[in-house]
Design a protein around this motif. Structure first.
Motif, PDB file in Angstrom:
ATOM      1  N   ALA A   6       0.790  -1.379   0.156  1.00  0.00           N
ATOM      2  CA  ALA A   6       0.377  -0.128  -0.331  1.00  0.00           C
ATOM      3  C   ALA A   6       0.698   1.279   0.268  1.00  0.00           C
ATOM      4  O   ALA A   6      -0.011   2.450   0.114  1.00  0.00           O
ATOM      5  N   LYS A   7       2.280   1.182  -0.646  1.00  0.00           N
ATOM      6  CA  LYS A   7       3.266   2.322  -0.605  1.00  0.00           C
ATOM      7  C   LYS A   7       3.038   2.841  -2.327  1.00  0.00           C
ATOM      8  O   LYS A   7       2.788   2.148  -2.581  1.00  0.00           O
ATOM      9  N   LEU A   8       2.732   3.879  -2.045  1.00  0.00           N
ATOM     10  CA  LEU A   8       2.583   4.771  -3.943  1.00  0.00           C
ATOM     11  C   LEU A   8       4.089   4.990  -4.166  1.00  0.00           C
ATOM     12  O   LEU A   8       5.078   5.485  -3.454  1.00  0.00           O
ATOM     13  N   ARG A   9       4.004   4.012  -5.433  1.00  0.00           N
ATOM     14  CA  ARG A   9       5.153   3.886  -6.005  1.00  0.00           C
ATOM     15  C   ARG A   9       4.991   5.101  -7.318  1.00  0.00           C
ATOM     16  O   ARG A   9       3.943   5.222  -8.126  1.00  0.00           O
ATOM     17  N   ASP A  10       5.928   6.396  -7.226  1.00  0.00           N
ATOM     18  CA  ASP A  10       5.924   7.698  -7.603  1.00  0.00           C
ATOM     19  C   ASP A  10       6.140   7.096  -8.754  1.00  0.00           C
ATOM     20  O   ASP A  10       7.110   6.910  -9.050  1.00  0.00           O
ATOM     21  N   LEU A  11       5.294   8.418  -9.649  1.00  0.00           N
ATOM     22  CA  LEU A  11       5.859   8.015 -11.530  1.00  0.00           C
ATOM     23  C   LEU A  11       7.203   7.991 -11.597  1.00  0.00           C
ATOM     24  O   LEU A  11       8.029   7.846 -12.922  1.00  0.00           O
ATOM     25  N   ASN A  12       8.324   8.784 -11.554  1.00  0.00           N
ATOM     26  CA  ASN A  12       9.520   9.056 -11.490  1.00  0.00           C
ATOM     27  C   ASN A  12      10.129   8.296 -10.813  1.00  0.00           C
ATOM     28  O   ASN A  12      11.481   8.387 -11.094  1.00  0.00           O
ATOM     29  N   ALA A  13       9.400   7.170 -10.339  1.00  0.00           N
ATOM     30  CA  ALA A  13      10.931   5.734  -9.604  1.00  0.00           C
ATOM     31  C   ALA A  13      11.293   5.758 -10.183  1.00  0.00           C
ATOM     32  O   ALA A  13      11.040   5.245 -11.782  1.00  0.00           O
ATOM     33  N   PRO A  14      12.343   4.278 -10.126  1.00  0.00           N
ATOM     34  CA  PRO A  14      12.804   3.726 -11.331  1.00  0.00           C
ATOM     35  C   PRO A  14      11.536   2.422 -12.750  1.00  0.00           C
ATOM     36  O   PRO A  14      10.357   2.267 -11.384  1.00  0.00           O
ATOM     37  N   PHE A  15      12.260   1.974 -13.093  1.00  0.00           N
ATOM     38  CA  PHE A  15      10.582   1.479 -14.648  1.00  0.00           C
ATOM     39  C   PHE A  15      10.317   0.499 -13.530  1.00  0.00           C
ATOM     40  O   PHE A  15      11.317  -0.093 -12.620  1.00  0.00           O
ATOM     41  N   SER A  16       8.489   0.270 -13.395  1.00  0.00           N
ATOM     42  CA  SER A  16       8.215  -0.830 -13.253  1.00  0.00           C
ATOM     43  C   SER A  16       6.660  -1.058 -13.551  1.00  0.00           C
ATOM     44  O   SER A  16       6.638   0.391 -14.378  1.00  0.00           O
ATOM     45  N   ALA A  17       6.472  -2.013 -13.938  1.00  0.00           N
ATOM     46  CA  ALA A  17       5.115  -3.082 -14.439  1.00  0.00           C
ATOM     47  C   ALA A  17       4.290  -3.965 -13.822  1.00  0.00           C
ATOM     48  O   ALA A  17       5.153  -4.641 -12.960  1.00  0.00           O
ATOM     49  N   PHE A  18       3.217  -3.970 -14.252  1.00  0.00           N
ATOM     50  CA  PHE A  18       2.680  -5.760 -13.792  1.00  0.00           C
ATOM     51  C   PHE A  18       2.403  -6.017 -14.907  1.00  0.00           C
ATOM     52  O   PHE A  18       1.949  -5.382 -15.842  1.00  0.00           O
ATOM     53  N   VAL A  19       2.176  -7.405 -15.369  1.00  0.00           N
ATOM     54  CA  VAL A  19       1.339  -7.901 -16.298  1.00  0.00           C
ATOM     55  C   VAL A  19      -0.459  -8.301 -16.153  1.00  0.00           C
ATOM     56  O   VAL A  19      -0.485  -8.830 -14.682  1.00  0.00           O
ATOM     57  N   PHE A  20      -1.245  -7.299 -16.386  1.00  0.00           N
ATOM     58  CA  PHE A  20      -2.303  -8.186 -16.282  1.00  0.00           C
ATOM     59  C   PHE A  20      -3.460  -8.498 -17.849  1.00  0.00           C
ATOM     60  O   PHE A  20      -4.582  -9.325 -17.784  1.00  0.00           O
ATOM     61  N   LYS A  21      -2.471  -9.557 -18.629  1.00  0.00           N
ATOM     62  CA  LYS A  21      -2.730 -10.242 -19.937  1.00  0.00           C
ATOM     63  C   LYS A  21      -2.085 -10.887 -20.643  1.00  0.00           C
ATOM     64  O   LYS A  21      -0.494 -10.368 -20.727  1.00  0.00           O
ATOM     65  N   VAL A  22      -1.567 -12.481 -20.786  1.00  0.00           N
ATOM     66  CA  VAL A  22      -0.744 -12.772 -22.077  1.00  0.00           C
ATOM     67  C   VAL A  22      -2.200 -13.579 -22.855  1.00  0.00           C
ATOM     68  O   VAL A  22      -2.748 -14.390 -22.628  1.00  0.00           O
ATOM     69  N   GLN A  23      -1.330 -13.333 -24.045  1.00  0.00           N
ATOM     70  CA  GLN A  23      -1.892 -13.796 -25.174  1.00  0.00           C
ATOM     71  C   GLN A  23      -0.930 -13.982 -25.984  1.00  0.00           C
ATOM     72  O   GLN A  23       0.104 -14.389 -26.552  1.00  0.00           O
ATOM     73  N   THR A  24      -1.449 -15.555 -27.163  1.00  0.00           N
ATOM     74  CA  THR A  24      -0.756 -16.566 -27.714  1.00  0.00           C
ATOM     75  C   THR A  24      -1.905 -16.164 -29.018  1.00  0.00           C
ATOM     76  O   THR A  24      -3.312 -15.476 -29.021  1.00  0.00           O
ATOM     77  N   GLY A  25      -1.370 -17.027 -30.561  1.00  0.00           N
ATOM     78  CA  GLY A  25      -2.015 -17.029 -31.356  1.00  0.00           C
ATOM     79  C   GLY A  25      -2.400 -15.448 -32.002  1.00  0.00           C
ATOM     80  O   GLY A  25      -3.441 -15.478 -33.130  1.00  0.00           O
ATOM     81  N   MET A  26      -1.562 -14.170 -31.520  1.00  0.00           N
ATOM     82  CA  MET A  26      -2.412 -13.227 -32.674  1.00  0.00           C
ATOM     83  C   MET A  26      -1.322 -12.337 -34.217  1.00  0.00           C
ATOM     84  O   MET A  26      -1.820 -12.237 -34.973  1.00  0.00           O
ATOM     85  N   ASP A  27      -0.690 -13.498 -33.451  1.00  0.00           N
ATOM     86  CA  ASP A  27       0.073 -13.141 -35.182  1.00  0.00           C
ATOM     87  C   ASP A  27       0.386 -15.281 -34.993  1.00  0.00           C
ATOM     88  O   ASP A  27       1.397 -16.326 -35.054  1.00  0.00           O
ATOM     89  N   PRO A  28      -0.471 -15.604 -36.727  1.00  0.00           N
ATOM     90  CA  PRO A  28      -0.591 -16.317 -36.725  1.00  0.00           C
ATOM     91  C   PRO A  28       0.126 -17.383 -38.205  1.00  0.00           C
ATOM     92  O   PRO A  28       0.595 -18.852 -37.529  1.00  0.00           O
TER      93      PRO A  28
END
Length: 538
Positions: free
Chosen positions: A292-314
């Motif tokens: 519950a600690k806020l991550r500043d926008l200008n902190a080092p890079f961070s991201a979270f994965v919300f979706k995984v998909q295959t088959g987009m390129d046949p």
């Protein structure tokens, strides 16, 4: 953690670029026109030259957000889609979501990755069950909502009645910014409440190109539209008297919603919506981590994965992980750490996604959605970061399943492909995969929120892995989480069993509540070990 080359963007650069981002989802009940609206927004942003049709009508191509064969065939969205494009000085990250309740899990995950939402209502139907459920998620997350009342070119309900419904059923104060001139089915245009002018739309052939519009003064509108204009003005005055004037603070704290009227299929009112999103929708803000600690926008890079998909390129069997950038600047080639495994992940292949279309992406900022290619090591809910200390964002929800079926390969000679397909479906969260020693690896159990998920899983096993599957429905209707493995043998029986989910959670399945009640009477010590599953947080 080292990177392939230094990240040169300054803190000020990150904050400036984040301020340009608008990341939102489009939510609605099935058949409210969600994919059509997504297509129309892209058309008005001039990133496509012609709007497609959901069913490919009149020789037109399909919509860019519905790219799977099942979506094209059925005319519904069964998986979320990301579209990124520029509009003026803004960078738009638009996420089209499945409307069908069977795919709620996918939609809920998308809502964890956005800063605002467009709630689409059918003018004839108003608030429908799935829309209500999705709005509850937006309310829970504090996501500001813009309401677009669609299909005003068709017969529908009274505009004031639709606004009243927002107050009465979900407690959301409507703040219309445009108001229809003419009843539903006789759409003349809209009154722009900001300047009192009349915006009149011009139809184009099938709505495939951007609709023209002209602005008329109030005096001109009254002269040309007569009673329809007078009634619209009177209704707007009534809205003002009842607290329906626009208040930015109330929109941002998700207690009131701007409302617009239009027709996505004709592109009426869509440009107004796009302009409003750029002007008013919130930009990215610091996100809370798992502590519950806020991550500043200008902190080092961070991201979270919300979706995984295959088959987009046949032509390639690649797997794309969609990640929401939360802080810092991303540069292609960075080596990031997966907080779940503690292992490094090289970002050599990263793409900007526009439906099924993809292009190489070099940099991204907070609010952006990036597509990490060949991401077989990533799962939904993983956090990616650079530099210490480590960061982990809250995990994404797994829903309480309501339908169960044993999956077996219909062709035993394709057993290897069957296993690979099951692993793929599991990593994407298409269905939950449950296993037990009793059933063995050759007979996993599919668990789903809705039965259509089974159809999608079976279709993909055939289409992508050439492995037809037999699904044998199981009679279970009651699900509990078993918190103490020592009681497993007491639960396993003729009308109940324990299966283990991929994340290690043991699920106790019962044919009915009576079976569960009998177990509790015979073995009261088990009661504390059986917990109800709460949808969205299981």
């Amino acid at each position: 953690m080292t990177t392939a080359h230094p990240v040169t963007a300054s803190s000020a650069d990150v904050l400036r670029e984040a301020g340009r981002r608008r990341t939102f989802a489009v939510i609605s009940h099935p058949d409210a026109g969600k994919s059509t609206l997504t297509e129309a927004l892209a058309l008005h942003a001039q990133v496509i030259s012609e709007a497609g049709a959901v069913h490919g009508k009149a020789g037109r191509r399909g919509v860019v957000s519905d790219w799977m064969e099942m979506e094209k065939a059925r005319g519904i969205s069964i998986t979320s889609a990301a579209l990124q494009f520029s509009y003026g000085d803004a960078v738009v990250n638009l996420l089209d979501t499945p409307g069908h309740s069977d795919f709620s899990e996918d939609t809920y995950r998308v809502l964890a990755a956005v800063d605002s939402a467009v709630m689409l209502l059918d003018a004839a139907k108003g608030l429908e069950p799935q829309t209500l459920k999705l709005f509850d998620v937006c309310r829970h997350r504090g996501i500001p909502v813009i309401t677009f009342i669609n299909k005003w070119d068709r017969p529908g309900r009274d505009a004031l009645a639709l606004c009243d419904e927002l107050v009465e059923r979900i407690g959301l104060q409507p703040m219309p910014l445009t108001w229809p001139v003419g009843d539903a089915g006789h759409f003349r245009g809209v009154l722009d409440r900001r300047d009192g002018q009349f915006i009149r739309y011009a139809r184009t052939a099938g709505g495939a190109t951007a609709a023209g519009q002209e602005r008329l003064s109030a005096a001109q509108a009254e002269a040309e539209e007569g009673a329809d204009w007078v009634r619209a003005v009177e209704e707007v005055d009534l809205l003002s008297a009842s607290g329906g004037d626009f208040d930015l603070a109330r929109f941002l704290d998700a207690t009131a919603t701007p409302v617009l009227f239009g027709s996505a299929v004709l592109n009426f009112g869509v440009k107004h919506l796009l302009d409003l999103l750029v002007e008013l929708a919130p930009q990215p803000t610091p996100r809370p981590d798992a502590q519950a600690k806020l991550r500043d926008l200008n902190a080092p890079f961070s991201a979270f994965v919300f979706k995984v998909q295959t088959g987009m390129d046949p032509s390639h069997r690649d797997q794309v992980a969609f990640a929401r950038v939360c802080s810092g600047v991303f540069e292609r080639g960075m080596v990031v750490t997966n907080a779940t495994t503690g292992k490094p992940f090289a970002t050599k292949y990263v793409q900007q996604v526009f439906g099924q279309q993809r292009s190489t992406l070099d940099t991204a900022y907070p609010g952006d959605v990036i597509g990490l290619v060949n991401a077989t090591a990533l799962r939904v809910g993983d956090t990616l970061y650079t530099d210490k200390p480590a960061v982990r964002f809250p995990g994404l929800p797994s829903f309480a399943p309501a339908h169960f079926a044993v999956a077996r390969p219909a062709d035993l000679s394709r057993s290897k492909q069957f296993r690979k397909g099951i692993e793929q479906l599991e990593s994407e969260g298409v269905v939950q995969i449950l296993r037990s020693l009793r059933r063995g690896e050759a007979a996993p159990v599919f668990a789903a929120v809705g039965p259509m998920q089974f159809e999608v899983a079976a279709h993909r096993l055939v289409a992508e892995f050439k492995s037809p599957v037999r699904l044998e429905p199981l009679p279970y209707t009651v699900v509990r989480r078993l918190t103490d493995p020592a009681h497993r043998s007491l639960v396993d029986g003729n009308r109940s069993e324990v299966l283990t989910r991929t994340d290690g959670v043991d699920l106790a399945l019962f044919t009915d509540s009576t079976t569960l009640g009998v177990l509790r009477r015979l073995h009261p010590e088990v009661v504390a070990a059986l917990e109800p599953l709460v949808a969205g947080n299981t």
